[in-house]
Design a protein around this motif. Structure first.
Motif, mmCIF file in Angstrom:
data_model
loop_
_atom_site.group_PDB
_atom_site.id
_atom_site.type_symbol
_atom_site.label_atom_id
_atom_site.label_comp_id
_atom_site.label_asym_id
_atom_site.label_seq_id
_atom_site.Cartn_x
_atom_site.Cartn_y
_atom_site.Cartn_z
ATOM 1 N N VAL A 186 0.847 -1.191 0.000
ATOM 2 C CA VAL A 186 0.000 0.000 0.000
ATOM 3 C C VAL A 186 0.880 1.237 0.000
ATOM 4 C CG1 VAL A 186 -1.872 1.248 1.144
ATOM 5 C CG2 VAL A 186 -1.759 -1.253 1.315
ATOM 6 N N PRO A 193 -8.104 6.400 6.022
ATOM 7 C CA PRO A 193 -7.024 5.493 5.633
ATOM 8 C C PRO A 193 -6.802 5.483 4.120
ATOM 9 C CG PRO A 193 -9.024 4.252 5.950
ATOM 10 C CD PRO A 193 -9.351 5.666 6.342
ATOM 11 N N VAL A 195 -6.312 2.535 2.548
ATOM 12 C CA VAL A 195 -7.043 1.327 2.161
ATOM 13 C C VAL A 195 -7.914 0.892 3.327
ATOM 14 C CG1 VAL A 195 -6.844 -1.125 1.585
ATOM 15 C CG2 VAL A 195 -5.356 0.537 0.461
ATOM 16 N N ARG A 196 -9.126 0.449 3.005
ATOM 17 C CA ARG A 196 -10.066 -0.038 4.022
ATOM 18 C C ARG A 196 -10.553 -1.425 3.594
ATOM 19 N NH1 ARG A 196 -13.765 4.184 4.263
ATOM 20 N NH2 ARG A 196 -12.728 5.055 6.112
ATOM 21 N N LEU A 209 3.519 -1.466 4.080
ATOM 22 C CA LEU A 209 2.915 -0.148 4.060
ATOM 23 C C LEU A 209 3.988 0.901 3.794
ATOM 24 C CD1 LEU A 209 0.547 -0.401 7.173
ATOM 25 C CD2 LEU A 209 0.057 -0.983 4.795
ATOM 26 N N PHE A 215 -3.658 1.964 7.151
ATOM 27 C CA PHE A 215 -4.344 0.784 6.608
ATOM 28 C C PHE A 215 -5.404 0.342 7.611
ATOM 29 C CE2 PHE A 215 -4.748 -3.827 5.976
ATOM 30 C CZ PHE A 215 -4.917 -3.913 4.606
ATOM 31 N N ALA A 217 -7.663 -2.386 8.666
ATOM 32 C CA ALA A 217 -7.813 -3.819 8.438
ATOM 33 C C ALA A 217 -9.166 -4.358 8.844
ATOM 34 C CB ALA A 217 -6.718 -4.580 9.167
#
Length: 223
Positions: A186, A193, A195-196, A209, A215, A217
């Motif tokens: 990422v 964030p 990314v989700r 990362l 991130f 998670a």
């Protein structure tokens, strides 16, 4: 729900072997790596194995594989296209080989088989897997928007899925099917964030990362 790390398998299956390109019934045999436009005067829509001149798509072409043009294609050069659509009625195989693939908008994968090779794949918009038997590249699958897996199969091929969006909106890993990833990278720092993870997914390799990446998670529901 969320991302779960699992033990990496200790054995690998037999190597994948590309199939030969075949023509639809009664149609001409497509050149290896070719996409034939339905109407040569309308280059915004390209079908595999259709009538007209042949050639790999360009950045303004939509590569469409459907039941009417049900040919298998093996790429023999890098390909850049506006979008990629393997429709639900398509039963052929698109084989990547060593070639890079760039998709300037959405990859919509609802039918047929995609056999990834060693070249990189870049998708500028959503990656939507909803029926295709998809084997990813052993290189990098680089996504700028969401990864959505609702049906079909995703085989990671020991490759990396990279989330590198820059739109200022979190990229989502979503869909009702459980996906087994190998490595995830990422680099999206345009949102917090970056990314989700919105549904159950498995990580069999390494999560990397980039600097200042956030991130999420367990998704927006924190479950």
């Amino acid at each position: 729900e969320g991302l779960r790390a699992v033990r990496r398998p200790t054995s690998r299956g037999a190597p994948l072997r590309p199939s030969r390109a075949r023509a639809p019934s009664g149609g001409p045999t497509p050149r290896r790596g070719s996409f034939r436009p339905t109407d040569p005067a309308q280059r915004s829509r390209t079908r595999a194995g259709g009538p007209g001149g042949s050639g790999v798509p360009t950045s303004i072409d939509a590569a469409i594989f459907d039941a009417a043009m049900d040919a298998s294609v093996t790429l023999d050069m890098d390909a850049v296209m506006k979008s990629l659509n393997l429709e639900a009625g398509y039963t052929g195989t698109l084989t990547q080989g060593v070639n890079d693939i760039t998709i300037n908008t959405t990859a919509t994968l609802a039918g047929g088989t995609f056999t990834g090779g060693t070249g990189d794949i870049a998708v500028e918009d959503d990656f939507e897997l909803s029926g295709t038997t998809f084997t990813s590249t052993s290189g990098t699958l680089d996504l700028k928007e969401d990864f959505i897996h609702t049906s079909g199969t995703f085989a990671h091929n020991n490759g990396t899925v990279k989330f590198s969006g820059a739109s200022g909106i979190p990229q989502e890993i979503a869909g009702s099917s459980t996906t087994n990833f190998n490595d995830i990278l990422v680099t999206n720092v345009s949102s917090t964030p970056g990314v989700r993870v919105q549904s159950n997914k498995n990580l069999q390799g390494v999560l990397t990362l980039g600097s200042n990446v956030v991130f999420d998670a367990d998704g927006s529901t924190n479950s």
